[in-house]
Design a protein around this motif. Structure first.
Motif, PDB file in Angstrom:
ATOM      1  N   GLU A   1       0.859  -1.191   0.000  1.00  0.00           N
ATOM      2  CA  GLU A   1       0.000   0.000   0.000  1.00  0.00           C
ATOM      3  C   GLU A   1       0.889   1.232   0.000  1.00  0.00           C
ATOM      4  OE1 GLU A   1      -1.261   1.952   3.302  1.00  0.00           O
ATOM      5  OE2 GLU A   1       0.874   1.731   3.649  1.00  0.00           O
ATOM      6  N   GLY A   2       0.278   2.428  -0.124  1.00  0.00           N
ATOM      7  CA  GLY A   2       1.093   3.618  -0.315  1.00  0.00           C
ATOM      8  C   GLY A   2       1.179   4.582   0.857  1.00  0.00           C
TER       9      GLY A   2
ATOM     10  N   TYR B   1      -0.590  10.011  -5.364  1.00  0.00           N
ATOM     11  CA  TYR B   1       0.325   9.061  -5.995  1.00  0.00           C
ATOM     12  C   TYR B   1      -0.500   8.044  -6.762  1.00  0.00           C
ATOM     13  CZ  TYR B   1      -1.145   6.627  -1.775  1.00  0.00           C
ATOM     14  OH  TYR B   1      -1.914   6.099  -0.769  1.00  0.00           O
TER      15      TYR B   1
ATOM     16  N   GLY C   1     -11.931  -8.750  -8.728  1.00  0.00           N
ATOM     17  CA  GLY C   1     -11.675  -7.518  -7.984  1.00  0.00           C
ATOM     18  C   GLY C   1     -10.569  -7.633  -6.944  1.00  0.00           C
ATOM     19  N   ARG C   2      -9.897  -8.759  -6.906  1.00  0.00           N
ATOM     20  CA  ARG C   2      -8.822  -8.945  -5.914  1.00  0.00           C
ATOM     21  C   ARG C   2      -7.628  -9.597  -6.601  1.00  0.00           C
ATOM     22  NH1 ARG C   2      -9.165  -7.958  -0.793  1.00  0.00           N
ATOM     23  NH2 ARG C   2     -11.409  -7.818  -0.642  1.00  0.00           N
TER      24      ARG C   2
ATOM     25  N   PHE D   1      -2.033  -4.873  -8.127  1.00  0.00           N
ATOM     26  CA  PHE D   1      -3.137  -4.002  -8.534  1.00  0.00           C
ATOM     27  C   PHE D   1      -2.661  -2.558  -8.408  1.00  0.00           C
ATOM     28  CE2 PHE D   1      -4.207  -2.654  -4.210  1.00  0.00           C
ATOM     29  CZ  PHE D   1      -3.609  -3.659  -3.474  1.00  0.00           C
TER      30      PHE D   1
ATOM     31  N   GLN E   1      -3.307   1.515  -7.379  1.00  0.00           N
ATOM     32  CA  GLN E   1      -4.090   2.446  -6.556  1.00  0.00           C
ATOM     33  C   GLN E   1      -3.784   3.880  -6.952  1.00  0.00           C
ATOM     34  OE1 GLN E   1      -3.094   1.782  -2.427  1.00  0.00           O
ATOM     35  NE2 GLN E   1      -4.731   0.285  -2.150  1.00  0.00           N
TER      36      GLN E   1
ATOM     37  N   GLU F   1      -3.296  11.940   0.144  1.00  0.00           N
ATOM     38  CA  GLU F   1      -3.002  12.038   1.580  1.00  0.00           C
ATOM     39  C   GLU F   1      -2.894  13.520   1.959  1.00  0.00           C
ATOM     40  OE1 GLU F   1      -2.891   9.057   2.995  1.00  0.00           O
ATOM     41  OE2 GLU F   1      -2.252   7.726   1.372  1.00  0.00           O
TER      42      GLU F   1
ATOM     43  N   TYR G   1      -3.146   1.233  11.339  1.00  0.00           N
ATOM     44  CA  TYR G   1      -2.707   2.609  11.620  1.00  0.00           C
ATOM     45  C   TYR G   1      -3.846   3.608  11.790  1.00  0.00           C
ATOM     46  CZ  TYR G   1      -2.601   2.839   6.363  1.00  0.00           C
ATOM     47  OH  TYR G   1      -2.869   2.753   5.028  1.00  0.00           O
TER      48      TYR G   1
ATOM     49  N   LEU H   1     -14.704   0.558  -3.868  1.00  0.00           N
ATOM     50  CA  LEU H   1     -13.879   1.140  -4.932  1.00  0.00           C
ATOM     51  C   LEU H   1     -12.755   1.968  -4.310  1.00  0.00           C
ATOM     52  CD1 LEU H   1     -16.717   2.319  -7.374  1.00  0.00           C
ATOM     53  CD2 LEU H   1     -15.317   0.250  -7.532  1.00  0.00           C
TER      54      LEU H   1
ATOM     55  N   GLY I   1      -9.011   6.729   5.630  1.00  0.00           N
ATOM     56  CA  GLY I   1      -9.288   7.147   6.996  1.00  0.00           C
ATOM     57  C   GLY I   1      -8.156   7.993   7.547  1.00  0.00           C
TER      58      GLY I   1
ATOM     59  N   TYR J   1      -5.030   8.701  10.176  1.00  0.00           N
ATOM     60  CA  TYR J   1      -3.953   7.885  10.773  1.00  0.00           C
ATOM     61  C   TYR J   1      -3.000   8.785  11.547  1.00  0.00           C
ATOM     62  CZ  TYR J   1      -2.036   9.272   6.198  1.00  0.00           C
ATOM     63  OH  TYR J   1      -1.658   9.997   5.080  1.00  0.00           O
TER      64      TYR J   1
ATOM     65  N   GLY K   1      -6.248  10.131   4.665  1.00  0.00           N
ATOM     66  CA  GLY K   1      -6.051   9.830   3.246  1.00  0.00           C
ATOM     67  C   GLY K   1      -6.991   8.762   2.728  1.00  0.00           C
TER      68      GLY K   1
ATOM     69  N   LEU L   1      -7.849   4.651  -4.084  1.00  0.00           N
ATOM     70  CA  LEU L   1      -8.882   4.096  -4.979  1.00  0.00           C
ATOM     71  C   LEU L   1      -8.266   2.916  -5.725  1.00  0.00           C
ATOM     72  CD1 LEU L   1      -9.068   7.516  -5.166  1.00  0.00           C
ATOM     73  CD2 LEU L   1     -11.068   6.868  -6.475  1.00  0.00           C
ATOM     74  N   GLY L   2      -9.026   1.842  -5.876  1.00  0.00           N
ATOM     75  CA  GLY L   2      -8.535   0.646  -6.576  1.00  0.00           C
ATOM     76  C   GLY L   2      -8.845   0.755  -8.066  1.00  0.00           C
TER      77      GLY L   2
HETATM   78  P1  HAM Z   1      -7.211  -0.531   1.248  1.00  0.00           P
HETATM   79  O1  HAM Z   1      -8.624  -0.526   1.683  1.00  0.00           O
HETATM   80  O2  HAM Z   1      -6.381  -1.683   1.648  1.00  0.00           O
HETATM   81  O3  HAM Z   1      -6.571   0.816   1.805  1.00  0.00           O
HETATM   82  O4  HAM Z   1      -7.159  -0.378  -0.312  1.00  0.00           O
HETATM   83  C1  HAM Z   1      -7.808   0.686  -0.970  1.00  0.00           C
HETATM   84  C2  HAM Z   1      -8.508   0.186  -2.228  1.00  0.00           C
HETATM   85  O5  HAM Z   1      -7.589  -0.539  -3.039  1.00  0.00           O
HETATM   86  C3  HAM Z   1      -9.645  -0.805  -1.975  1.00  0.00           C
HETATM   87  O6  HAM Z   1     -10.840  -0.140  -1.669  1.00  0.00           O
HETATM   88  C4  HAM Z   1      -9.722  -1.521  -3.315  1.00  0.00           C
HETATM   89  O7  HAM Z   1     -10.456  -0.748  -4.241  1.00  0.00           O
HETATM   90  C5  HAM Z   1      -8.266  -1.570  -3.739  1.00  0.00           C
HETATM   91  N1  HAM Z   1      -7.665  -2.887  -3.422  1.00  0.00           N
HETATM   92  C6  HAM Z   1      -7.185  -3.302  -2.237  1.00  0.00           C
HETATM   93  N2  HAM Z   1      -6.704  -4.566  -2.324  1.00  0.00           N
HETATM   94  C7  HAM Z   1      -6.881  -4.951  -3.601  1.00  0.00           C
HETATM   95  C8  HAM Z   1      -6.596  -6.144  -4.344  1.00  0.00           C
HETATM   96  N3  HAM Z   1      -5.984  -7.191  -3.779  1.00  0.00           N
HETATM   97  N4  HAM Z   1      -6.925  -6.199  -5.663  1.00  0.00           N
HETATM   98  C9  HAM Z   1      -7.527  -5.135  -6.267  1.00  0.00           C
HETATM   99  N5  HAM Z   1      -7.809  -3.980  -5.630  1.00  0.00           N
HETATM  100  C10 HAM Z   1      -7.501  -3.882  -4.311  1.00  0.00           C
HETATM  101  C11 HAM Z   1      -5.277   1.192   1.600  1.00  0.00           C
HETATM  102  O8  HAM Z   1      -4.516   0.651   0.845  1.00  0.00           O
HETATM  103  C12 HAM Z   1      -4.894   2.450   2.377  1.00  0.00           C
HETATM  104  N6  HAM Z   1      -3.504   2.769   2.059  1.00  0.00           N
HETATM  105  C13 HAM Z   1      -5.830   3.587   2.053  1.00  0.00           C
HETATM  106  C14 HAM Z   1      -5.442   4.867   2.758  1.00  0.00           C
HETATM  107  C15 HAM Z   1      -4.796   5.920   2.216  1.00  0.00           C
HETATM  108  N7  HAM Z   1      -5.683   5.128   4.012  1.00  0.00           N
HETATM  109  C16 HAM Z   1      -5.190   6.314   4.297  1.00  0.00           C
HETATM  110  N8  HAM Z   1      -4.624   6.792   3.200  1.00  0.00           N
END
Ligand code: HAM
Length: 439
Positions: A101-102, A126, A139-140, A144, A146, A150, A281, A299, A303, A305, A321, A324-325
């Motif tokens: 994740e970012g 980013y 969808g998983r 993938f 994003q 932030e 976090y 999508l 939240g 952090y 932050g 979006l997927g």
């Molecule tokens: P996350 O909910 O793990 O949050 O991922 C955000 C979005 O990435 C998900 O709603 C989904 O659309 C997409 N996604 C996650 N995992 C997959 C996967 N395996 N395959 C396809 N799409 C996926 C974060 O990553 C946090 N960093 C969000 C954040 C930013 N919180 C604060 N700042």
């Protein structure tokens, strides 16, 4: 086995392996093919426009990061860290991971590069690939993309809702309708420990009916008990205490103000007391956004952090932050027949007939490209008929035809592909004449 039967079996084996390529993408990973270009271009163009419009600056962090960044940042007892990280040792012995994740990398960069000195709050976006060793399904994926936003350096609910709004504006600009925000708070260091205790008390008596994962979560990460998707656990959850009844005064005020802003911005929302999200976090606001076409598939998610900066060795830095997927968004657009952006393609098609013309064509094509004219060609196809057919297929406005005679006379034929009209013009006027006609 009879020799005949053996032969048939061998033949079958051969035909099975036929068509199977020697190398394929790694499980859970995929190629993005030219036929999907319009979607990716649309998402990226709109992403850049929206980011600029909302005053976010670009940041890019490496794909490889130290494993500890996520172990500490996301939390050791999360699914991502426990079982989904692609990690390995470098030749130098450093344990690194492909970023799952970012957010933790952006906070690392914020601390490392003292970005707080340059803007307060810092607003960055980013885009890029993330990697999680999850069970591949619709969808998983294991790789993938994003798009993330932030805002780092301010704890005001005003920013929680700005993050929600930029996400909604992005998805709306793509043509996605019926967006619904699910929102909750996970409290802070003051109120969460008490809530955690209450949860443990409640679940202690329910342990026998819980799934295997939840029995493990009970000791390590009890908040995650709330979002288990197993049937038996969903049933148990119905009687669990909710965090809203256990918030401290500050968290209560923060959540109330956030919801007021959500309402005053006409965002369609639903408080969900069981939304805890899979990353440790978070503090206070957590949310997910889905569309009515597939309400179960988020999508975007994000939240606040506020403690991540401190966990990573800096000081307490309030931040909020979202990510979006992109694959999910594109799949959704396809399913709901949402077309990517249409472009009026004002291109010309270069047709070369004969060896001399082919030899000269590259320089002419390059001259046009340097003059910002979009040129297509299929010079390799030789016959004029085939080349014109390609011009037609690509919906080119003009075809430029260079044959032996034109080479000799330093001229070129301009053909209007709609009317079929042709005229011969001197080569030195080519750019000027094309631009006139494309206007
Ligand atoms: P996350 O909910 O793990 O949050 O991922 C955000 C979005 O990435 C998900 O709603 C989904 O659309 C997409 N996604 C996650 N995992 C997959 C996967 N395996 N395959 C396809 N799409 C996926 C974060 O990553 C946090 N960093 C969000 C954040 C930013 N919180 C604060 N700042």
């Amino acid at each position: 086995m009879s020799p005949k039967k053996k032969k048939v079996e061998e033949l079958n084996k051969d035909s099975e392996s036929e068509g199977k390529e020697r190398y394929q993408t790694v499980r859970g990973m995929h190629d993005i093919l030219p036929r999907e270009e319009a979607y990716w271009k649309t998402i990226r163009e709109i992403g850049y426009e929206i980011s600029e419009l909302h005053d976010f600056s670009f940041i890019e962090t490496p794909i490889l990061e130290p494993a500890g960044l996520f172990e500490e940042g996301i939390g050791e007892a999360t699914d991502i860290v426990e079982k989904e990280m692609f990690s390995f040792k470098t030749r130098g012995g450093e344990v690194v991971v492909l970023r799952p994740e970012g957010t933790a990398p952006v906070m690392r960069s914020y601390i490392q590069n003292h970005l707080g000195h340059f803007a307060s709050p810092l607003r960055v976006f980013y885009e890029g690939p993330m990697f999680r060793y999850e069970r591949p399904q619709a969808g998983r994926y294991r790789q993938f993309h994003q798009w993330g936003f932030e805002i780092i350096g301010d704890g005001d609910p005003f920013y929680d809702v700005q993050i929600i709004l930029v996400t909604i504006n992005f998805l709306t600009a793509l043509g996605i309708k019926g967006l619904k925000l699910k929102i909750n708070t996970v409290g802070c260091r003051v109120c969460r420990p008490t809530y955690r205790k209450r949860l443990l008390q409640y679940y202690k008596t329910e342990k026998r009916g819980m799934c295997k994962d939840c029995i493990r979560r009970y000791d390590k990460n009890p908040l995650r008990l709330l979002d288990c998707k197993e049937k038996e656990c969903e049933e148990i959850r119905k009687g669990a205490p909710i965090i809203l009844d256990n918030l401290c005064q500050n968290c209560n005020a923060h959540f109330k103000e956030t919801l007021e802003l959500v309402e005053s911005n006409n965002i369609d929302y639903e408080p969900n007391p069981h939304l805890v999200r899979g990353l440790d976090y978070y503090s206070r606001t957590v949310f997910e956004i889905a569309s009515e076409g597939n309400p179960k598939l988020a999508l975007a998610g994000g939240g606040r952090y506020d403690y991540l900066g401190e966990i990573l060795g800096g000081r307490m830095i309030p931040a909020v932050g979202v990510s979006l997927g992109l694959e999910r968004i594109i799949e959704y657009m396809k399913k709901e027949n949402i077309a990517p952006r249409k472009r009026e393609r004002k291109n010309v098609f270069f047709v070369a007939v004969g060896d001399e013309a082919k030899k000269r064509s590259l320089r002419l094509i390059n001259t046009m490209r340097l003059a910002s004219i979009r040129v297509l060609e299929s010079v390799g196809k030789q016959s004029i008929k085939n080349q014109l057919r390609s011009a037609d297929k690509t919906k080119s406005k003009l075809a430029l035809i260079l044959g032996q005679r034109e080479c000799f006379e330093d001229s070129i034929i301009l053909r209007n592909m709609e009317s079929g009209e042709q005229e011969t013009i001197p080569i030195e006027k080519m750019i000027e004449e094309i631009k006139k006609r494309l206007r």
